[in-house]
Scaffold this motif. Structure first.
Motif, PDB file in Angstrom:
ATOM      1  N   VAL A  33      -2.945  52.968  24.050  1.00  0.00           N
ATOM      2  CA  VAL A  33      -2.409  52.288  25.221  1.00  0.00           C
ATOM      3  C   VAL A  33      -2.623  50.801  24.984  1.00  0.00           C
ATOM      4  O   VAL A  33      -3.679  50.397  24.485  1.00  0.00           O
ATOM      5  CB  VAL A  33      -3.141  52.733  26.512  1.00  0.00           C
ATOM      6  N   SER A  34      -1.639  50.001  25.346  1.00  0.00           N
ATOM      7  CA  SER A  34      -1.686  48.576  25.013  1.00  0.00           C
ATOM      8  C   SER A  34      -2.950  47.878  25.489  1.00  0.00           C
ATOM      9  O   SER A  34      -3.441  46.975  24.833  1.00  0.00           O
ATOM     10  CB  SER A  34      -0.463  47.860  25.571  1.00  0.00           C
ATOM     11  N   TYR A  35      -3.501  48.274  26.608  1.00  0.00           N
ATOM     12  CA  TYR A  35      -4.681  47.591  27.131  1.00  0.00           C
ATOM     13  C   TYR A  35      -5.990  48.302  26.792  1.00  0.00           C
ATOM     14  O   TYR A  35      -7.064  47.839  27.153  1.00  0.00           O
ATOM     15  CB  TYR A  35      -4.575  47.403  28.651  1.00  0.00           C
ATOM     16  N   GLN A  36      -5.931  49.446  26.052  1.00  0.00           N
ATOM     17  CA  GLN A  36      -7.150  50.180  25.687  1.00  0.00           C
ATOM     18  C   GLN A  36      -7.359  50.306  24.189  1.00  0.00           C
ATOM     19  O   GLN A  36      -8.461  50.554  23.749  1.00  0.00           O
ATOM     20  CB  GLN A  36      -7.118  51.598  26.253  1.00  0.00           C
ATOM     21  N   GLY A  37      -6.313  50.201  23.409  1.00  0.00           N
ATOM     22  CA  GLY A  37      -6.428  50.456  21.979  1.00  0.00           C
ATOM     23  C   GLY A  37      -6.344  51.945  21.696  1.00  0.00           C
ATOM     24  O   GLY A  37      -5.741  52.702  22.452  1.00  0.00           O
ATOM     25  N   ARG A  68     -11.266  49.166  16.625  1.00  0.00           N
ATOM     26  CA  ARG A  68     -10.840  47.850  17.120  1.00  0.00           C
ATOM     27  C   ARG A  68     -10.193  47.036  16.003  1.00  0.00           C
ATOM     28  O   ARG A  68      -9.168  46.377  16.203  1.00  0.00           O
ATOM     29  CB  ARG A  68     -12.038  47.099  17.713  1.00  0.00           C
ATOM     30  N   TRP A  71      -6.775  48.480  15.258  1.00  0.00           N
ATOM     31  CA  TRP A  71      -5.858  48.105  16.344  1.00  0.00           C
ATOM     32  C   TRP A  71      -5.421  46.649  16.203  1.00  0.00           C
ATOM     33  O   TRP A  71      -4.235  46.333  16.262  1.00  0.00           O
ATOM     34  CB  TRP A  71      -6.542  48.326  17.693  1.00  0.00           C
ATOM     35  N   ASP A  72      -6.381  45.754  16.006  1.00  0.00           N
ATOM     36  CA  ASP A  72      -6.059  44.328  15.899  1.00  0.00           C
ATOM     37  C   ASP A  72      -5.157  44.039  14.710  1.00  0.00           C
ATOM     38  O   ASP A  72      -4.210  43.249  14.814  1.00  0.00           O
ATOM     39  CB  ASP A  72      -7.338  43.496  15.804  1.00  0.00           C
TER      40      ASP A  72
END
Length: 100
Positions: A33-37, A68, A71-72
Motif C-alpha cells: 500500500v502506498s502509505y505502508q510499504g 523499507r 520499497w524505497d
C-alpha cells in the motif's frame, strides 16, 4: 478493440486489456500500500519479513529495514521511469567507512 495512438508519442497500451498478472508466491502473501510499504504474511496469516540471501543460502540481512530499503529503491526507480530517466540505477548500500 484497437490500440489508441497519442499524436506525439505513438501507440499506447490498449486500455481495455487487463494488466499482466502479479506472479503468485507459493509460501507467503505479499501486499503493498502506498502509505505502508510491503506487508508479508505466512500461509497461516502470521507476519513474515524480507531477507537478503547470498548464493550459499546464508541470510545476510533481514527485517523491516530490508523491506523499507526494497520499497524505497522500487519507488525511486519508478519515479525515475516516470521522469523519463528509467535507465538510471537506484542503489541502497551500506555507507562507506570514513577515510583517514
Amino acid at each position: 478493440m484497437t490500440k489508441s495512438t497519442h499524436p506525439s508519442k505513438g501507440p499506447t497500451r490498449d486500455s481495455t486489456k487487463a494488466a499482466p498478472p502479479v506472479p503468485a508466491l507459493t509460501h507467503c502473501e505479499m501486499s503493498a500500500v502506498s502509505y505502508q510499504g510491503f506487508t508479508l504474511t505466512t500461509p497461516d496469516g502470521e507476519p513474515a519479513q524480507l531477507a537478503v540471501v547470498d548464493k550459499d543460502g546464508r541470510v545476510i540481512e533481514a527485517g523491516p529495514e530490508v523491506a523499507r530499503a526494497a520499497w524505497d529503491v522500487a519507488i525511486e526507480s519508478y519515479r525515475n521511469f516516470l521522469r523519463g530517466a528509467g535507465h538510471l540505477r537506484v542503489l541502497s548500500k551500506p555507507p562507506e567507512p570514513p577515510k583517514q
